[in-house]
Design a protein around this motif. Structure first.
Motif, PDB file in Angstrom:
ATOM      1  N   GLY A 171     -11.746   3.100  -2.285  1.00 51.82           N
ATOM      2  CA  GLY A 171     -12.639   4.079  -2.882  1.00 51.82           C
ATOM      3  C   GLY A 171     -11.951   5.385  -3.219  1.00 51.82           C
ATOM      4  O   GLY A 171     -12.610   6.400  -3.455  1.00 51.82           O
ATOM      5  N   ASN A 172     -10.622   5.388  -3.208  1.00 48.83           N
ATOM      6  CA  ASN A 172      -9.800   6.564  -3.520  1.00 48.83           C
ATOM      7  C   ASN A 172      -9.944   7.684  -2.496  1.00 48.83           C
ATOM      8  O   ASN A 172      -9.690   8.860  -2.790  1.00 48.83           O
ATOM      9  N   VAL A 173     -10.339   7.327  -1.260  1.00 50.05           N
ATOM     10  CA  VAL A 173     -10.439   8.319  -0.187  1.00 50.05           C
ATOM     11  C   VAL A 173      -9.036   8.816   0.167  1.00 50.05           C
ATOM     12  O   VAL A 173      -8.136   8.013   0.406  1.00 50.05           O
ATOM     13  N   PRO A 174      -8.824  10.131   0.215  1.00 50.85           N
ATOM     14  CA  PRO A 174      -7.493  10.662   0.522  1.00 50.85           C
ATOM     15  C   PRO A 174      -7.219  10.719   2.018  1.00 50.85           C
ATOM     16  O   PRO A 174      -8.142  10.859   2.833  1.00 50.85           O
ATOM     17  N   GLY A 175      -5.946  10.616   2.357  1.00 54.64           N
ATOM     18  CA  GLY A 175      -5.542  10.727   3.751  1.00 54.64           C
ATOM     19  C   GLY A 175      -4.142  11.282   3.873  1.00 54.64           C
ATOM     20  O   GLY A 175      -3.351  11.253   2.920  1.00 54.64           O
ATOM     21  N   VAL A 176      -3.831  11.791   5.063  1.00 51.57           N
ATOM     22  CA  VAL A 176      -2.499  12.307   5.365  1.00 51.57           C
ATOM     23  C   VAL A 176      -2.039  11.691   6.678  1.00 51.57           C
ATOM     24  O   VAL A 176      -2.796  11.665   7.662  1.00 51.57           O
ATOM     25  N   LEU A 177      -0.823  11.184   6.701  1.00 47.07           N
ATOM     26  CA  LEU A 177      -0.238  10.575   7.903  1.00 47.07           C
ATOM     27  C   LEU A 177       1.103  11.245   8.159  1.00 47.07           C
ATOM     28  O   LEU A 177       1.975  11.251   7.282  1.00 47.07           O
ATOM     29  N   CYS A 178       1.265  11.813   9.339  1.00 46.86           N
ATOM     30  CA  CYS A 178       2.516  12.467   9.726  1.00 46.86           C
ATOM     31  C   CYS A 178       3.013  11.869  11.038  1.00 46.86           C
ATOM     32  O   CYS A 178       2.239  11.741  11.993  1.00 46.86           O
ATOM     33  N   ALA A 179       4.288  11.517  11.067  1.00 49.72           N
ATOM     34  CA  ALA A 179       4.876  10.957  12.288  1.00 49.72           C
ATOM     35  C   ALA A 179       6.263  11.534  12.478  1.00 49.72           C
ATOM     36  O   ALA A 179       7.006  11.732  11.504  1.00 49.72           O
ATOM     37  N   SER A 180       6.621  11.790  13.729  1.00 52.25           N
ATOM     38  CA  SER A 180       7.946  12.340  14.009  1.00 52.25           C
ATOM     39  C   SER A 180       8.399  11.974  15.412  1.00 52.25           C
ATOM     40  O   SER A 180       7.591  11.960  16.346  1.00 52.25           O
ATOM     41  N   GLN A 181       9.684  11.658  15.522  1.00 59.32           N
ATOM     42  CA  GLN A 181      10.317  11.461  16.823  1.00 59.32           C
ATOM     43  C   GLN A 181      11.236  12.628  17.166  1.00 59.32           C
ATOM     44  O   GLN A 181      11.931  12.598  18.175  1.00 59.32           O
ATOM     45  N   ILE A 182      11.207  13.663  16.313  1.00 62.21           N
ATOM     46  CA  ILE A 182      12.022  14.860  16.555  1.00 62.21           C
ATOM     47  C   ILE A 182      11.146  16.108  16.580  1.00 62.21           C
ATOM     48  O   ILE A 182      11.600  17.205  16.271  1.00 62.21           O
ATOM     49  N   ALA A 183       9.887  15.952  16.939  1.00 58.46           N
ATOM     50  CA  ALA A 183       8.980  17.087  17.096  1.00 58.46           C
ATOM     51  C   ALA A 183       9.265  17.697  18.468  1.00 58.46           C
ATOM     52  O   ALA A 183       8.770  17.230  19.497  1.00 58.46           O
ATOM     53  N   THR A 184      10.076  18.703  18.490  1.00 59.69           N
ATOM     54  CA  THR A 184      10.659  19.249  19.710  1.00 59.69           C
ATOM     55  C   THR A 184       9.641  19.463  20.826  1.00 59.69           C
ATOM     56  O   THR A 184       8.616  20.115  20.631  1.00 59.69           O
ATOM     57  N   ALA A 185       9.933  18.839  21.974  1.00 60.44           N
ATOM     58  CA  ALA A 185       9.168  18.978  23.218  1.00 60.44           C
ATOM     59  C   ALA A 185       7.803  18.288  23.196  1.00 60.44           C
ATOM     60  O   ALA A 185       7.079  18.345  24.190  1.00 60.44           O
ATOM     61  N   GLU A 186       7.448  17.632  22.110  1.00 56.73           N
ATOM     62  CA  GLU A 186       6.203  16.861  22.111  1.00 56.73           C
ATOM     63  C   GLU A 186       6.361  15.627  22.994  1.00 56.73           C
ATOM     64  O   GLU A 186       7.463  15.077  23.120  1.00 56.73           O
ATOM     65  N   GLU A 187       5.275  15.192  23.585  1.00 61.08           N
ATOM     66  CA  GLU A 187       5.293  14.015  24.454  1.00 61.08           C
ATOM     67  C   GLU A 187       4.775  12.787  23.703  1.00 61.08           C
ATOM     68  O   GLU A 187       5.548  11.970  23.221  1.00 61.08           O
ATOM     69  N   ASN A 188       3.455  12.658  23.595  1.00 61.29           N
ATOM     70  CA  ASN A 188       2.887  11.503  22.877  1.00 61.29           C
ATOM     71  C   ASN A 188       1.639  11.962  22.132  1.00 61.29           C
ATOM     72  O   ASN A 188       0.541  11.493  22.371  1.00 61.29           O
TER      73      ASN A 188
END
Length: 378
Positions: A247-264
């Motif tokens: 249906g042309n619904v917009p979305g944003v997906l961001c992923a990182s393994q170098i996001a400093t000090a982030e856990e999960n």
């Protein structure tokens, strides 16, 4: 009367494996399984020692997949393993899965199911022709409040969906980028063992699966940008993806393994015409419900007001925290019901279709990023 416990084995997941221990705890939660053996290591002696540590019959600590299949098929049907969990590095998934499925074993496989789309498509055809159960360990779908979110979206609680945002930020690879020697010890950063992607293939695909699982919409097109973090690192460790869903619904997906000090830091937000739902993996017992012109509502796990699927996923009364192993335990519970021919909810566990969709997502992201950030169809 409860069905007899399912005899179960593992490929991988031996000494030193993080995910192996999670699978063993999860499978035992519902008293549906009995671990009887497996191939716990690529080094036979280490696998045998691990089996002895678990007090398993050493004769069922096999050297490799072929030996396991031969050994189990030599036993009477009621003594054989019925389910095998594949918890090896990615490059071993496809060959093991093909051999097991071809021999009639049910499989629960870590994601991604393969390292190439063509392999996943062929595996799906084989699963269908053999009539076996094939589940994929997208564990986050097992959380009670993820299932509540899914049920509320299906019931139209926020109206027509008009925006989806999902992120998964970890920081564990960040210090490794500055130490090439340590980096070489991480199989996820080795294309020969991890496949063509690290970040998108490991955690980005969880985001993708969560979006499709909860919304019921499918990602149809995407535009991606990825980063390796260092000139001499061959695989992506960060990615940002624009999505267009059914249906042309917009979305944003961001992923990182170098996001400093982030856990999960996995978070999902779905916005509709009249409200929104927000869930975060680091506070998994809560689901935020936003409605136009009304105060914020916070729903919690274990409550009677939750949907049947969410209530069934909670093992404890409200206020008793449940976590990652509990979520995976819900997947194992669903697989057990399917193996035993009992009724089960369609969202009880991600199946081979989810595995194929995940591989198509990874492939499309890499193609988009490598072609100058162009839109690509799935």
């Amino acid at each position: 009367m409860k069905a007899p416990r399912i005899k179960w084995g593992m490929l991988g997941g031996g000494a030193g494996s993080l995910i192996g221990g999670v699978h063993r705890i999860a499978a035992e939660m519902g008293d549906d399984y009995h671990l009887v053996g497996g191939v716990f290591s690529g080094r036979g002696a280490a696998g045998l020692e691990f089996a002895r540590d678990l007090e398993l019959d050493p004769r069922r600590a096999y050297q490799d997949v072929d030996a396991l299949i031969a050994g189990e098929m030599s036993l009477p049907p009621d003594q054989r393993m019925r389910l095998l969990t594949i918890a090896t590095p990615n490059y071993l998934h496809y060959e093991a899965a093909v051999k097991l499925v071809s021999s009639g074993f049910h499989v629960l496989c870590e994601k991604p199911v393969t390292t190439h789309v063509a392999q996943a498509t062929e595996l799906a055809r084989l699963v269908q022709s053999q009539g076996v159960i094939f589940a994929v360990a997208h564990t986050y779908t097992g959380y009670p409040m993820v299932r509540q979110l899914r049920a509320m979206l299906a019931a139209g609680a926020i109206g027509a969906i008009q925006k989806v945002h999902v992120q998964y930020y970890q920081g564990w690879i960040n210090p490794l980028l500055r130490d090439p020697a340590k980096r070489r010890t991480v199989w996820r950063l080795d294309p020969a063992r991890g496949g063509d992607s690290s970040c998108i293939g490991d955690i980005g695909v969880h985001c993708f699966n969560l979006v499709e699982y909860t919304t019921g919409l499918r990602v149809e097109r995407l535009l991606a940008d990825t980063d390796t973090g260092a000139p001499d690192n061959p695989l992506d460790v960060d990615g940002s993806v624009l999505l267009r869903l059914t249906g042309n619904v917009p979305g944003v997906l961001c992923a990182s393994q170098i996001a400093t000090a982030e856990e999960n830091n996995l978070q999902l937000a779905v916005y509709g015409r009249t409200g929104a739902l927000k869930w975060a993996q680091e506070t998994p017992q809560r689901l935020e419900y936003l409605q136009e012109g009304k105060p914020l509502s916070v729903l919690t796990a274990g409550q009677s007001y939750n949907a049947p699927q969410a209530r069934a996923a909670s093992k404890l009364p409200p206020g008793h925290p449940e976590g990652f192993t509990d979520a995976m335990g819900n997947l194992y519970r669903g697989v057990a019901r399917a193996i035993n021919g009992e009724p089960f909810d369609p969202g009880a566990f991600p199946d081979i279709d989810a595995g194929v969709r995940g591989m198509r997502f990874i492939d499309a992201v890499l193609k988009s990023a490598s072609s100058g950030n162009q839109w690509h169809d799935l």
